[in-house]
Design a protein around this motif. Sequence first.
Motif, mmCIF file in Angstrom:
data_model
loop_
_atom_site.group_PDB
_atom_site.id
_atom_site.type_symbol
_atom_site.label_atom_id
_atom_site.label_comp_id
_atom_site.label_asym_id
_atom_site.label_seq_id
_atom_site.Cartn_x
_atom_site.Cartn_y
_atom_site.Cartn_z
ATOM 1 N N GLY A 165 44.879 -13.398 -48.784
ATOM 2 C CA GLY A 165 44.621 -12.136 -49.479
ATOM 3 C C GLY A 165 43.312 -12.178 -50.239
ATOM 4 N N GLU A 166 43.073 -13.271 -50.949
ATOM 5 C CA GLU A 166 41.818 -13.416 -51.701
ATOM 6 C C GLU A 166 40.618 -13.350 -50.762
ATOM 7 N N ALA A 167 40.715 -14.042 -49.627
ATOM 8 C CA ALA A 167 39.617 -14.044 -48.656
ATOM 9 C C ALA A 167 39.414 -12.648 -48.053
ATOM 10 N N ALA A 168 40.501 -11.931 -47.795
ATOM 11 C CA ALA A 168 40.399 -10.595 -47.210
ATOM 12 C C ALA A 168 39.765 -9.607 -48.185
ATOM 13 N N TRP A 202 48.336 -4.905 -53.887
ATOM 14 C CA TRP A 202 48.406 -6.229 -53.280
ATOM 15 C C TRP A 202 49.812 -6.780 -53.402
ATOM 16 N N GLU A 203 50.405 -7.131 -52.279
ATOM 17 C CA GLU A 203 51.752 -7.700 -52.246
ATOM 18 C C GLU A 203 51.669 -9.182 -51.909
ATOM 19 N N VAL A 231 44.613 -14.506 -57.261
ATOM 20 C CA VAL A 231 43.375 -14.742 -57.992
ATOM 21 C C VAL A 231 42.434 -13.622 -57.557
ATOM 22 N N LEU A 232 42.128 -12.718 -58.482
ATOM 23 C CA LEU A 232 41.312 -11.559 -58.124
ATOM 24 C C LEU A 232 39.855 -11.957 -57.968
ATOM 25 N N PRO A 233 39.245 -11.597 -56.837
ATOM 26 C CA PRO A 233 37.818 -11.882 -56.647
ATOM 27 C C PRO A 233 36.970 -11.085 -57.634
ATOM 28 N N ALA A 234 35.746 -11.546 -57.864
ATOM 29 C CA ALA A 234 34.807 -10.813 -58.701
ATOM 30 C C ALA A 234 34.654 -9.414 -58.134
ATOM 31 N N GLY A 235 34.573 -8.439 -59.011
ATOM 32 C CA GLY A 235 34.444 -7.059 -58.576
ATOM 33 C C GLY A 235 35.748 -6.290 -58.662
ATOM 34 N N LEU A 236 36.853 -6.981 -59.005
ATOM 35 C CA LEU A 236 38.144 -6.323 -59.187
ATOM 36 C C LEU A 236 38.617 -6.485 -60.621
#
Length: 188
Positions: A134-137, A155-156, A162-167
């Motif tokens: 999910g993080e990579a997507a 997100w399920e 771990v939320l990527p930068a920008g979220l």
Amino acid sequence: MRIVGGTLRGLTLAEVGAGDTAAHLRPTTDRVREALFNLLAHRPGGDPVAGARVLDLFAGTGALGLEALSRGAAQVTFVDDGATARALIRENIDKARAHGTTRLYRRDATALGPNRGAAFDLLFLDPPYGTGLGEAAVASALEGGWLAPGALVAWEDSQPPVLPAGLTPEDERRYGDTRLTFARVADA
């Protein structure tokens, strides 16, 4: 498995057979899907589904995207690289008679590449639990311009991502083994 609300309410969807474990599909339960869409419908600032362009990554059976169409989304793009999943999505698009408002891409959700169309307002993300996919997507979708500024991410997963930068995180709910995390893409 069925559509739980909107114009397609009660429509029974095709799903993977009990003996087809090789497909590795784990559809969102009707209960969790209903809770997700109730949370979306009652968000501060209004329902983000109505009129939205929706991106459904790790689409599986297409249930999340078709539920969004049933509840007023303008268009849904499904992304899944599994042959069984794509066959189920096609069958469910047929059942919903949703050909003019849907697209289906055979892609790895973690390597989307550049988006060549309009950005999406709402992202449904249901990766295999606990894998980090999910993080990579999400990082791939952000990098490729798939998500509009201010887009909502639903997100399920089985644990908080771990939320990527920008979220920016907005909300989190738990339903048994499932966690729903809501985050917002930063404005431009």
